[in-house]
Structures are given as structure tokens and as C-alpha cells.
Design a protein around this motif. Structure first.
Motif, PDB file in Angstrom:
ATOM      1  N   ARG A  57       0.836  -1.202   0.000  1.00  0.00           N
ATOM      2  CA  ARG A  57       0.000   0.000   0.000  1.00  0.00           C
ATOM      3  C   ARG A  57       0.867   1.247   0.000  1.00  0.00           C
ATOM      4  N   PRO A  58       0.456   2.247  -0.783  1.00  0.00           N
ATOM      5  CA  PRO A  58       1.282   3.458  -0.871  1.00  0.00           C
ATOM      6  C   PRO A  58       1.474   4.089   0.504  1.00  0.00           C
ATOM      7  N   TYR A  59       2.716   4.381   0.820  1.00  0.00           N
ATOM      8  CA  TYR A  59       3.054   4.876   2.156  1.00  0.00           C
ATOM      9  C   TYR A  59       3.565   6.300   2.094  1.00  0.00           C
ATOM     10  N   GLN A  60       4.412   6.542   1.113  1.00  0.00           N
ATOM     11  CA  GLN A  60       4.975   7.881   0.978  1.00  0.00           C
ATOM     12  C   GLN A  60       5.138   8.225  -0.497  1.00  0.00           C
ATOM     13  N   LEU A  61       4.750   9.436  -0.844  1.00  0.00           N
ATOM     14  CA  LEU A  61       4.924   9.929  -2.204  1.00  0.00           C
ATOM     15  C   LEU A  61       6.048  10.956  -2.188  1.00  0.00           C
ATOM     16  N   GLU A  62       7.059  10.694  -2.998  1.00  0.00           N
ATOM     17  CA  GLU A  62       8.267  11.527  -2.994  1.00  0.00           C
ATOM     18  C   GLU A  62       8.307  12.347  -4.272  1.00  0.00           C
ATOM     19  N   ASP A  63       8.431  13.640  -4.117  1.00  0.00           N
ATOM     20  CA  ASP A  63       8.508  14.539  -5.266  1.00  0.00           C
ATOM     21  C   ASP A  63       9.825  15.291  -5.125  1.00  0.00           C
ATOM     22  N   ARG A  64      10.819  14.923  -5.933  1.00  0.00           N
ATOM     23  CA  ARG A  64      12.169  15.411  -5.680  1.00  0.00           C
ATOM     24  C   ARG A  64      12.750  16.174  -6.854  1.00  0.00           C
ATOM     25  N   TRP A  65      13.495  17.227  -6.525  1.00  0.00           N
ATOM     26  CA  TRP A  65      14.182  18.033  -7.518  1.00  0.00           C
ATOM     27  C   TRP A  65      15.668  18.034  -7.206  1.00  0.00           C
ATOM     28  N   ILE A  66      16.474  17.578  -8.148  1.00  0.00           N
ATOM     29  CA  ILE A  66      17.912  17.488  -7.909  1.00  0.00           C
ATOM     30  C   ILE A  66      18.643  18.473  -8.813  1.00  0.00           C
ATOM     31  N   THR A 110      19.345  19.502  -3.328  1.00  0.00           N
ATOM     32  CA  THR A 110      18.078  18.866  -3.638  1.00  0.00           C
ATOM     33  C   THR A 110      16.978  19.419  -2.748  1.00  0.00           C
ATOM     34  N   TYR A 111      15.797  19.471  -3.332  1.00  0.00           N
ATOM     35  CA  TYR A 111      14.603  19.800  -2.557  1.00  0.00           C
ATOM     36  C   TYR A 111      13.650  18.636  -2.719  1.00  0.00           C
ATOM     37  N   VAL A 112      13.044  18.212  -1.621  1.00  0.00           N
ATOM     38  CA  VAL A 112      12.107  17.101  -1.725  1.00  0.00           C
ATOM     39  C   VAL A 112      10.854  17.394  -0.917  1.00  0.00           C
ATOM     40  N   ASN A 113       9.747  16.985  -1.486  1.00  0.00           N
ATOM     41  CA  ASN A 113       8.446  17.116  -0.861  1.00  0.00           C
ATOM     42  C   ASN A 113       7.922  15.705  -0.642  1.00  0.00           C
TER      43      ASN A 113
END
Lengths: 236, 236
Positions: B140-149, B220-223
Motif C-alpha cells: 500500500r502506498p506509504y509515501q509519495l516523494e517529489d524530488r528536484w535534484i 536537492t529539494y524534496v516534498n
DNA sequence: GAGTGGTCTAGACCACGCA
DNA sequence: GCGTGGTCTAGACCACTCG
């Protein structure tokens, strides 16, 4: 300093800073072994206790790991730990440069529902004081406080006028040192919360829950909700 | 121990514990002055450095405040800080006893929109790698990672296959020590997030944002967003 | 100025954990 | 066993800050 070797340090702070710089500079990559305390003491021209103090702080900050006999290693993935300050709402708001206002919404003494009693680990029939209060910043609702106070543990709470003093500020003067469990999460605004926080029902809210225990007894449980854009921030 | 006076301690831990007990027992109420180091050293039969170590840890834990000449005071409102551990998602999930799975959703190299470029403090025309990934617990989806490197800061990221390695785990091996800013907040699920996290649009989500800086440059920035009931918990 | 905490030192002993 | 970190000691000097 980092490369030139035989540099001298005057205190543990400089030792710590230099070791950190050498780690960040790649001289001691993650997983690698750092020279032992005695060698570092000689290299920096300080006592071993000074090196020890520096290294202890690096352990504390999650940068290195130490084991007797095995030595000191740079952590693979530094155990990132954030320190979060938990100020009184009043101060939080004042430091934003806003005007603080407090209002008591509801106050009732009751035997709590079973689920709350279980959560707070209270004996059956224990009375609690249930308070709902709002904290405003510049006239706009900032934090909604939903608090349950164990009247067995804090009987004097019965006689306090919480329309004047906010429960948090009164409690810190009463229950000076205790253990606390805090958790952060998100929640959806129910209709009543939406009214009080001036948002739409089902809007996302940021929630902080705090349960305070003193000598094994739950003193108070509080549920604090903020507008969804409220941020708790920290650096390291 | 707390009341009897002339008790002996063998080490800083016992001194610290005893002082703490005397504070909690009310002998030294909030705001009051504690005897100075020399006196405590004599009382406990230890060296002053030992008392100092004990007191420094109490300062660190937010129990007391010390000022030269003014002495050591019990804090009015004790603990104002919580420590939160920030593990890798994989470990977080495994420690829950769940099966971990990772999936890359999207990967694209682009010049970021202005608002993102400004937020990350990048030079114009800097290319970034934008990744969207999902972390599952027991399917089951636990964490959604939206990352900018930032590809200027980490050019080797261009050649990494992020369908195999999760960006977080790869990055910690590349950018070992850096300064980080973290913030926690709540947000509402947009339609795409809702699809990926298997929830309804507008549902509340718990959000962690992290911006990593190395030598003044944003790496990096991550949401990261979690289901709304996800809790970050800590005790003190 | 004087009292307090902040730190350093040099040496010592202990406790753990690897070989 | 033995090398490492963990801690304690006794004494010293310094730095801040209060009255």
C-alpha cells in the motif's frame, strides 16, 4: 586547516569544527575510521579529554559512531535528527510580530468517554476538565486547542478561571517536570473546527498532539490544530 | 537520596539523576537557584568537572539555564525542544514490520519553473532532475516523494537509474554531509496525489519538506507526503 | 571587583568488545 | 589479552556578568 596536517587547536570547538571539515571535505568518507583520541590529541596539540569532548558532540549530532576497541567511524547515512523547538503559542505568535489574543470556547467537567479514558490511561469514573480554546494572531484564528485535564492529578484546575489564563500557560506553572509524548500529523477539519478556524470543512489541518505524564499518571492530553499551511521548521 | 543531604554519587550520571529528582520533587522549584558547582561537588563527593558534565546535559535537555555569575536556575517552562529522528523511508517501513517496495513514477530533466528555481536559489537555465516516486508498505502506498535534484551540484545524477535505487538512498551516498532545512505541515491531496496514494482528492496529507544545501548551493529539494494519519512521534 | 560557569590539562582507572 | 573509548580527578586559568 583540513589538509595541512599538524595544525593546532586551542579548544574542543576548533577540534570539532576541523574534524567536521575533514569529514565534509572527503578526507574521511562515510564508513571510514577516524584516528583514535590519543593520536588526534597529539596532532591537535590538546589533551585527550578535549578531543573526547569534541567527538562526543559529533556522536550527539549523529555525525560519527564510536565503539570501544573498534574506534570512531563516520556514519554511513548520518542519523538525521531534527531538534524542534516547542514554544508557548503566545510566544510563537509574538515572535511572528503579531498581536496575540486568547479566547476560551468551552469548559466542562465530565467523566470522559471510554476511548478517551483508555487513551489517557485513567481509572474508571475519573473526572476530567475538558477545555476548548482559540489562540488568535492579529485577530485571525491561529491555533485551536482541545485539552483534557486529569482532575485526579491536578485537582486545583477545578478552581482556575481559564477564560483569563490559557490552560497551557497555567499548566506549566503547576506540573513543572514531566515526561511528554508529542506527535505530528495531518487531519481534516470537521464542521465545528472549520467554523472556529474560519476554513472549509474537510480542509487539511496540521495537528500536534501532546500527552503529559507525571509519575506514571497522565496529567493532560491536548490536541492542537493549525491551518494547513502552518509549518514547523528546523535546520541542522 | 533527594532529601537526606550528604549523599554520595560515583559519576555524572548519578549526579544528573539526583539533581533531576530533586527538581521534580519540588526541592528546587521552577525559577529557583541551584547551588553552585563547587558546593554540589562537595555535597556529592565528586570533582567539579563531574558536576559540570551533569549540569551541561541538563542544560542540553532544556531542564536548567546557566549564566556565569548568576548561577544555575531551573527553567520556568521546561522542555521546549523535541528530537525527531529522520530515518530512510525503507528503514521506517521495515521497522514497522512491513514489506518495503519502491517504484519510480516519473523522471524528467528540465529547466525548472521560475518559482521552483527561486525557491531552490538556482542560477537561471540550471537543469534539474525531477523525480516522482512511491514507497509502499505491504503493497500500500506509504509515501509519495517529489524530488528536484540540482544537476549542476550533482551531475552524476544524470546517469543513475532511479527505477532501481531510490533517490534518497542514492543521494546519501553522494552528498554525505550537508546542512538541511526541514519543515512539517499539512496539505490537501490534489487529484494526481490522490490517485497515487489511493485516497480522495482534498484529503488531508502530512507533508515533510526538506532542502539540502552543500557549500551554499542547494543540492536537492524534496516534498514527501504521507497519508493523513501518519504520525511522527517523539518523547522527552 | 568578585563570583560563577566554561574549559583545558595530565594522569589515571575502568568497561567494553574484538581477536 | 589488549586497544579503544568513557569517565573521573585535582588543579588551573579564563570569560562573562552582576551588583
Amino acid at each position: 586547516m583540513a589538509i595541512g596536517r599538524t595544525c593546532v587547536a586551542k579548544n574542543f570547538g576548533e577540534v570539532k569544527a576541523d574534524v567536521l571539515m575533514r569529514i565534509m571535505g572527503g578526507e574521511w568518507p562515510p564508513g571510514s575510521l577516524i584516528p583514535n583520541e590519543q593520536d588526534l590529541a597529539v596532532e591537535y596539540g590538546v589533551a585527550r579529554a578535549t578531543v573526547n569532548r569534541a567527538m562526543r558532540e559529533l556522536v550527539d549530532e549523529g555525525i560519527v559512531e564510536r565503539k570501544r576497541k573498534a574506534g570512531t567511524r563516520v556514519r554511513q547515512s548520518p542519523v538525521r535528527q531534527a531538534r524542534i523547538a516547542i514554544p508557548l503559542v503566545r510566544n510563537e505568535i509574538i515572535e511572528l510580530g503579531s498581536v496575540y489574543r486568547y479566547a476560551l470556547v468551552r469548559s466542562e467537567i465530565l467523566v470522559p468517554p471510554d476511548w478517551r479514558r483508555a487513551q489517557m490511561n485513567l481509572k474508571p469514573e475519573t473526572e476530567v476538565l475538558h477545555l476548548v480554546a482559540l489562540h488568535f494572531a492579529d485577530g485571525r484564528p491561529y491555533q485551536l486547542e482541545d485539552r483534557w485535564i486529569n482532575l485526579d492529578a491536578t485537582p486545583t484546575a477545578r478552581t482556575v478561571d481559564f477564560s483569563v489564563v490559557s490552560p497551557n500557560e497555567w499548566l506549566v506553572t503547576q506540573v513543572p517536570f514531566s515526561s511528554v509524548e508529542i506527535s505530528f500529523s495531518a487531519t481534516s477539519a470537521d464542521p465545528e473546527q472549520a467554523l472556529m478556524l474560519c476554513c472549509e470543512p474537510r480542509d487539511a489541518l496540521f495537528r500536534v498532539e501532546r500527552q503529559t505524564t507525571w509519575q506514571g499518571e497522565t496529567v493532560t492530553y491536548v490536541n492542537l490544530v493549525y491551518h494547513r499551511d502552518h509549518r514547523m521548521t528546523t535546520s541542522y
